[in-house]
Design a protein around this motif. Structure first.
Motif, PDB file in Angstrom:
ATOM      1  N   LEU A  84     -31.980 -83.627   6.986  1.00 58.15           N
ATOM      2  CA  LEU A  84     -31.173 -84.361   8.198  1.00 58.15           C
ATOM      3  C   LEU A  84     -32.320 -85.748   7.460  1.00 58.15           C
ATOM      4  CD1 LEU A  84     -31.152 -82.566  11.506  1.00 58.15           C
ATOM      5  CD2 LEU A  84     -29.511 -82.859   9.730  1.00 58.15           C
ATOM      6  N   SER A  85     -31.593 -86.186   7.347  1.00 57.86           N
ATOM      7  CA  SER A  85     -32.272 -87.627   7.779  1.00 57.86           C
ATOM      8  C   SER A  85     -33.174 -88.197   8.638  1.00 57.86           C
ATOM      9  CB  SER A  85     -31.153 -89.454   8.443  1.00 57.86           C
ATOM     10  OG  SER A  85     -29.764 -88.863   7.868  1.00 57.86           O
ATOM     11  N   LEU A  86     -34.103 -88.907   7.842  1.00 55.40           N
ATOM     12  CA  LEU A  86     -35.618 -89.019   8.468  1.00 55.40           C
ATOM     13  C   LEU A  86     -35.440 -90.233   9.125  1.00 55.40           C
ATOM     14  CD1 LEU A  86     -37.535 -88.466   5.813  1.00 55.40           C
ATOM     15  CD2 LEU A  86     -37.498 -86.991   7.907  1.00 55.40           C
ATOM     16  N   THR A  87     -35.908 -90.440  10.450  1.00 55.59           N
ATOM     17  CA  THR A  87     -36.127 -91.966  11.582  1.00 55.59           C
ATOM     18  C   THR A  87     -37.287 -93.270  10.533  1.00 55.59           C
ATOM     19  OG1 THR A  87     -38.375 -91.368  11.943  1.00 55.59           O
ATOM     20  CG2 THR A  87     -35.651 -90.927  13.322  1.00 55.59           C
ATOM     21  N   ASN A  88     -37.231 -94.722  10.800  1.00 60.09           N
ATOM     22  CA  ASN A  88     -38.053 -95.331  10.264  1.00 60.09           C
ATOM     23  C   ASN A  88     -39.609 -94.779  10.501  1.00 60.09           C
ATOM     24  OD1 ASN A  88     -35.795 -96.362   9.394  1.00 60.09           O
ATOM     25  ND2 ASN A  88     -36.065 -98.291  11.359  1.00 60.09           N
ATOM     26  N   SER A  89     -39.559 -93.636  11.291  1.00 64.85           N
ATOM     27  CA  SER A  89     -41.109 -93.941  12.035  1.00 64.85           C
ATOM     28  C   SER A  89     -41.658 -92.135  11.066  1.00 64.85           C
ATOM     29  CB  SER A  89     -41.788 -93.325  12.872  1.00 64.85           C
ATOM     30  OG  SER A  89     -40.328 -92.681  13.562  1.00 64.85           O
ATOM     31  N   GLU A  90     -40.540 -91.092   9.635  1.00 60.54           N
ATOM     32  CA  GLU A  90     -40.880 -89.729   9.595  1.00 60.54           C
ATOM     33  C   GLU A  90     -41.259 -90.610   8.018  1.00 60.54           C
ATOM     34  OE1 GLU A  90     -38.293 -87.501  12.178  1.00 60.54           O
ATOM     35  OE2 GLU A  90     -37.339 -87.897  10.955  1.00 60.54           O
ATOM     36  N   ARG A  91     -41.921 -89.482   7.757  1.00 62.98           N
ATOM     37  CA  ARG A  91     -42.109 -88.811   6.112  1.00 62.98           C
ATOM     38  C   ARG A  91     -41.938 -88.427   5.368  1.00 62.98           C
ATOM     39  NH1 ARG A  91     -45.219 -93.483   3.040  1.00 62.98           N
ATOM     40  NH2 ARG A  91     -43.811 -93.355   0.652  1.00 62.98           N
ATOM     41  N   TYR A  92     -41.370 -87.612   4.460  1.00 64.91           N
ATOM     42  CA  TYR A  92     -41.218 -86.927   3.784  1.00 64.91           C
ATOM     43  C   TYR A  92     -40.599 -85.362   4.481  1.00 64.91           C
ATOM     44  CZ  TYR A  92     -43.308 -88.957   0.073  1.00 64.91           C
ATOM     45  OH  TYR A  92     -43.633 -90.013  -0.684  1.00 64.91           O
ATOM     46  N   LEU A  93     -41.227 -85.487   5.741  1.00 69.05           N
ATOM     47  CA  LEU A  93     -40.154 -83.888   6.480  1.00 69.05           C
ATOM     48  C   LEU A  93     -40.085 -85.027   8.122  1.00 69.05           C
ATOM     49  CD1 LEU A  93     -43.076 -80.700   6.812  1.00 69.05           C
ATOM     50  CD2 LEU A  93     -40.086 -81.482   5.120  1.00 69.05           C
ATOM     51  N   CYS A  94     -38.345 -84.721   8.618  1.00 73.93           N
ATOM     52  CA  CYS A  94     -38.502 -84.698  10.169  1.00 73.93           C
ATOM     53  C   CYS A  94     -39.754 -83.989  11.098  1.00 73.93           C
ATOM     54  CB  CYS A  94     -36.851 -84.127  10.511  1.00 73.93           C
ATOM     55  SG  CYS A  94     -36.947 -82.342  10.571  1.00 73.93           S
ATOM     56  N   LEU A  95     -39.689 -84.419  12.568  1.00 69.87           N
ATOM     57  CA  LEU A  95     -40.101 -84.495  13.099  1.00 69.87           C
ATOM     58  C   LEU A  95     -40.115 -82.423  13.132  1.00 69.87           C
ATOM     59  CD1 LEU A  95     -40.967 -87.123  15.783  1.00 69.87           C
ATOM     60  CD2 LEU A  95     -42.935 -86.042  14.051  1.00 69.87           C
ATOM     61  N   SER A  96     -39.312 -82.190  13.055  1.00 64.13           N
ATOM     62  CA  SER A  96     -38.613 -80.537  13.654  1.00 64.13           C
ATOM     63  C   SER A  96     -39.796 -79.920  12.723  1.00 64.13           C
ATOM     64  CB  SER A  96     -37.625 -80.599  14.326  1.00 64.13           C
ATOM     65  OG  SER A  96     -37.058 -78.926  14.285  1.00 64.13           O
ATOM     66  N   CYS A  97     -39.499 -80.368  11.334  1.00 65.79           N
ATOM     67  CA  CYS A  97     -39.692 -79.880  10.423  1.00 65.79           C
ATOM     68  C   CYS A  97     -41.137 -79.838   9.936  1.00 65.79           C
ATOM     69  CB  CYS A  97     -39.017 -79.190   9.553  1.00 65.79           C
ATOM     70  SG  CYS A  97     -37.363 -78.915   9.440  1.00 65.79           S
ATOM     71  N   PHE A  98     -41.618 -80.744  10.363  1.00 71.01           N
ATOM     72  CA  PHE A  98     -43.377 -80.854  10.823  1.00 71.01           C
ATOM     73  C   PHE A  98     -43.955 -79.782  11.143  1.00 71.01           C
ATOM     74  CE2 PHE A  98     -47.257 -83.049  11.483  1.00 71.01           C
ATOM     75  CZ  PHE A  98     -47.538 -83.086  10.401  1.00 71.01           C
ATOM     76  N   GLY A  99     -43.220 -79.839  12.289  1.00 66.99           N
ATOM     77  CA  GLY A  99     -43.737 -78.963  13.673  1.00 66.99           C
ATOM     78  C   GLY A  99     -43.868 -77.572  12.883  1.00 66.99           C
ATOM     79  N   LYS A 100     -42.467 -77.619  12.838  1.00 67.95           N
ATOM     80  CA  LYS A 100     -43.005 -75.839  12.626  1.00 67.95           C
ATOM     81  C   LYS A 100     -44.106 -75.346  11.194  1.00 67.95           C
ATOM     82  CE  LYS A 100     -37.752 -75.323  13.071  1.00 67.95           C
ATOM     83  NZ  LYS A 100     -36.736 -75.554  12.482  1.00 67.95           N
ATOM     84  N   LEU A 101     -44.442 -76.047  10.524  1.00 70.51           N
ATOM     85  CA  LEU A 101     -45.462 -76.224   9.610  1.00 70.51           C
ATOM     86  C   LEU A 101     -46.409 -74.806  10.952  1.00 70.51           C
ATOM     87  CD1 LEU A 101     -46.039 -79.004   7.208  1.00 70.51           C
ATOM     88  CD2 LEU A 101     -44.691 -77.272   6.843  1.00 70.51           C
ATOM     89  N   PRO A 102     -47.376 -73.866  10.225  1.00 70.10           N
ATOM     90  CA  PRO A 102     -47.964 -73.443  10.625  1.00 70.10           C
ATOM     91  C   PRO A 102     -49.780 -73.454  10.915  1.00 70.10           C
ATOM     92  CG  PRO A 102     -47.166 -71.564   8.731  1.00 70.10           C
ATOM     93  CD  PRO A 102     -46.591 -72.724   9.018  1.00 70.10           C
ATOM     94  N   SER A 103     -50.161 -74.285  11.035  1.00 72.92           N
ATOM     95  CA  SER A 103     -51.290 -74.780  11.007  1.00 72.92           C
ATOM     96  C   SER A 103     -52.728 -73.149  11.520  1.00 72.92           C
ATOM     97  CB  SER A 103     -51.765 -76.350  12.256  1.00 72.92           C
ATOM     98  OG  SER A 103     -53.391 -76.164  11.536  1.00 72.92           O
ATOM     99  N   THR A 104     -53.466 -73.574  10.885  1.00 75.35           N
ATOM    100  CA  THR A 104     -54.277 -72.527  10.679  1.00 75.35           C
ATOM    101  C   THR A 104     -55.295 -72.882  11.227  1.00 75.35           C
ATOM    102  OG1 THR A 104     -55.745 -73.228   8.659  1.00 75.35           O
ATOM    103  CG2 THR A 104     -53.941 -71.891   8.325  1.00 75.35           C
ATOM    104  N   ASN A 105     -56.076 -73.633  11.431  1.00 70.75           N
ATOM    105  CA  ASN A 105     -56.721 -74.158  12.613  1.00 70.75           C
ATOM    106  C   ASN A 105     -58.554 -74.315  11.818  1.00 70.75           C
ATOM    107  OD1 ASN A 105     -55.804 -75.761  14.062  1.00 70.75           O
ATOM    108  ND2 ASN A 105     -54.855 -74.095  15.349  1.00 70.75           N
ATOM    109  N   PHE A 106     -58.693 -73.846  10.379  1.00 68.66           N
ATOM    110  CA  PHE A 106     -59.473 -72.455   9.872  1.00 68.66           C
ATOM    111  C   PHE A 106     -60.788 -74.138   9.820  1.00 68.66           C
ATOM    112  CE2 PHE A 106     -56.906 -69.777   7.296  1.00 68.66           C
ATOM    113  CZ  PHE A 106     -57.148 -68.747   8.871  1.00 68.66           C
ATOM    114  N   LEU A 107     -60.659 -75.628   9.856  1.00 69.12           N
ATOM    115  CA  LEU A 107     -61.117 -76.947   9.570  1.00 69.12           C
ATOM    116  C   LEU A 107     -61.637 -75.966  10.864  1.00 69.12           C
ATOM    117  CD1 LEU A 107     -59.604 -78.562   7.728  1.00 69.12           C
ATOM    118  CD2 LEU A 107     -61.661 -78.429   6.675  1.00 69.12           C
ATOM    119  N   HIS A 108     -61.816 -76.072  11.876  1.00 69.71           N
ATOM    120  CA  HIS A 108     -62.469 -75.550  13.341  1.00 69.71           C
ATOM    121  C   HIS A 108     -62.985 -74.694  13.360  1.00 69.71           C
ATOM    122  CE1 HIS A 108     -60.748 -79.623  14.724  1.00 69.71           C
ATOM    123  NE2 HIS A 108     -59.688 -78.531  14.573  1.00 69.71           N
TER     124      HIS A 108
END
Length: 220
Positions: free
Chosen positions: A14-38
């Motif tokens: 899908l087309s990105l907005t001017n504030s998005e880079r490489y991933l749209c906010l929806s897809c970026f939000g689906k990346l499963p962060s581990t929080n292992f750094l915490h």
């Protein structure tokens, strides 16, 4: 310009907005962060307990089969999109900063590719990740410090024991005096059993004062 060079999400198209880079906010939000750094005693750190003396070890995302992250890693690894790996490296750096971890590393070292693989691919995806991370954390990148001295077959379909035997002793340090008494951060794209990272760490440890490990993804 977008009519001729569409600015599209690397995951869904899908087309990105001017504030998005490489991933749209929806897809970026689906990346499963581990929080292992915490979480100092996270599963990646435990993977190396009793095997390698590390200051810290972590991965920033879970790497699932048929996930968005798997598709994106495959893109920057095999589809000539190293810029995507650099961007992910910056995302990893952002997670370091958000976690409030003191940046005590003196240099970042990427997992090296054998020259034969590098010639075919044209770049090292771990080096591109490291480049983005180094830019974000304002640290030197030592891209040629560690060398893969022998070609080994893919680890993908190997068991734990076979993975270790496949990578044992395949790395060496190029300039043994460069990083003496330094804290080095070793980076790779995905960690599964830790066999490759362990082999690289064992090559580095005699020449550095401290060693840490970070990967973009950990298989789950």
């Amino acid at each position: 310009m977008n009519l001729f060079y569409p600015h599209c999400c690397e995951a869904c198209g899908l087309s990105l907005t001017n504030s998005e880079r490489y991933l749209c906010l929806s897809c970026f939000g689906k990346l499963p962060s581990t929080n292992f750094l915490h979480w100092p005693e996270n599963p990646v750190a435990k993977m190396f307990y009793g095997r390698v003396d590390l200051k810290m070890a972590a991965a920033t995302y879970y790497y699932h089969k048929d996930s968005i992250l798997q598709r994106l890693v495959h893109r920057f690894k095999y589809k000539e999109t190293p810029h995507l790996a650099v961007w992910f490296g910056k995302c990893m750096g952002e997670q370091f900063l958000e976690a409030g971890i003191p940046i005590l590393f003196d240099a970042i070292v990427p997992m090296p590719l054998h020259p034969q693989k590098y010639k075919v691919r044209g770049y090292n995806q771990a080096e591109e990740l490291a480049r983005g991370l180094a830019l974000k954390l304002q640290l030197p990148l030592m891209a040629d410090y560690l060398r893969r001295k022998s070609y080994n077959n893919s680890q993908t379909r190997k068991g734990r024991v076979d993975r270790w035997e496949n990578v044992e002793g395949i790395f060496e340090v190029r300039d043994q005096g460069t990083a003496s008494c330094k804290h080095v951060l070793l980076i790779d794209d995905v960690v599964t059993t830790g066999a490759t990272m362990e082999s690289a760490a064992q090559a580095l440890l005699p020449y550095v004062d401290a060693l840490s490990i970070v990967c973009l993804g950990v298989t789950a």
